[in-house]
Design an enzyme around this catalytic site. Structure first.
Site, PDB file in Angstrom:
ATOM      1  N   SER A 142      47.231  22.160  74.269  1.00  0.00           N
ATOM      2  CA  SER A 142      47.345  23.592  74.008  1.00  0.00           C
ATOM      3  C   SER A 142      48.737  24.035  74.395  1.00  0.00           C
ATOM      4  O   SER A 142      49.405  23.383  75.218  1.00  0.00           O
ATOM      5  CB  SER A 142      46.316  24.351  74.851  1.00  0.00           C
ATOM      6  OG  SER A 142      46.598  25.739  74.907  1.00  0.00           O
ATOM      7  N   TYR A 155      42.599  25.897  83.383  1.00  0.00           N
ATOM      8  CA  TYR A 155      42.617  25.546  81.960  1.00  0.00           C
ATOM      9  C   TYR A 155      44.006  25.046  81.560  1.00  0.00           C
ATOM     10  O   TYR A 155      44.148  23.973  80.952  1.00  0.00           O
ATOM     11  CB  TYR A 155      42.221  26.744  81.089  1.00  0.00           C
ATOM     12  CG  TYR A 155      42.390  26.445  79.617  1.00  0.00           C
ATOM     13  CD1 TYR A 155      41.520  25.587  78.969  1.00  0.00           C
ATOM     14  CD2 TYR A 155      43.450  26.988  78.892  1.00  0.00           C
ATOM     15  CE1 TYR A 155      41.689  25.271  77.625  1.00  0.00           C
ATOM     16  CE2 TYR A 155      43.621  26.691  77.550  1.00  0.00           C
ATOM     17  CZ  TYR A 155      42.737  25.828  76.923  1.00  0.00           C
ATOM     18  OH  TYR A 155      42.914  25.510  75.589  1.00  0.00           O
TER      19      TYR A 155
END
Length: 255
Positions: A142, A155
């Site tokens: 990501s 995350y």
């Protein structure tokens, strides 16, 4: 290139019950591959297999249970062994609370799914790929791997791990014929935000209000492009964002 660009290949796709995994499974199947579709929601796996027909093997598996992964792959039917494509996609974000208020249970689940499962899957498929002298691992990271944001804490750290694992696998696998790529997308409208906000659809919709995010098809098209490159060509990392997303300014706490 032939439209049957993946014919004869066996692909393991995690997170195949929605979003990126579903879209990639469909494109691989359309290209001629046999697809092992992995997910937790059995009814969705069955629906995918019924929709696509043959060359799909649904495998219900909770990837946060690391020790269960290798035995599940070892028990695959003969026609689905010899995995030479791994789309290492299963992952999730939980919550947006600052670190000092975040749930430790959420942190543990993100680490188990985004870090441990990705590692276990790579470890399980790599020996066969190296023995055969060919294979592709595409890991889903990501932009959060590179750009921190408030509430991203574990995350973002988990996706930084995925990015760094990919680069280190490249270092180890040089000369083996195995390619490894980290895909690092920005805002994509899938079930990602619904999961992050514990099923609150209104909160999830607000994330994408007034802009055009990336789609699951955009990511599947990117994966297909990577896999279709000639074997001398390795995409190390690829970062992509919607046109309406960019990097934020530095945060400054003023008196």
């Amino acid at each position: 290139m032939s439209e049957n660009w993946a014919e004869g290949r066996i692909a393991l796709v995690t997170g195949a019950t929605s979003g990126f995994g579903d879209a990639v499974a469909r494109q691989l199947h359309a290209g001629g591959a046999r697809v092992i579709a992995v997910g937790r929601r059995e009814e969705r796996l069955r629906a995918l297999a019924d929709d696509l027909g043959d060359r799909v093997h649904p495998l219900r598996l909770d990837l946060s249970d690391g020790p269960a992964i290798a035995p599940a792959l070892a028990a695959l039917p003969e026609a689905f062994r010899g995995i030479d494509i791994l789309f290492n996609n299963a992952g999730l974000a939980l919550g947006l609370a600052p670190a000092q208020k975040a749930s430790i249970a959420d942190w543990r689940q993100m680490i188990a799914t985004n870090v441990s499962a990705v590692t276990e899957l790579a470890h399980a498929v790599l020996p066969g790929m190296v023995e055969r002298g060919a294979g592709d691992i595409v890991n889903m990271a990501s932009v959060a791997a590179s750009y921190p944001y408030p509430g991203g804490n574990v995350y973002g750290a988990s996706k930084a791990f995925v990015r760094q694992l990919t680069l280190n696998l490249r270092a180890d696998l040089i000369g083996t014929g195995v390619r490894v790529t980290s895909i690092e997308p920005g805002m994509c409208e899938t079930e990602f935000s619904v999961v992050r906000f514990e099923g609150d659809q209104a909160k999830a919709d607000a994330v994408y209000a007034g802009m055009t995010p990336l789609s699951a098809k955009d990511i599947a098209d990117t994966v297909t492009w990577i896999l279709r490159q000639p074997r001398h060509f390795n995409v190390n990392t690829i970062e992509l964002m919607p046109m309406q997303q960019a990097f934020g300014p530095f945060a400054v706490a003023r008196d």
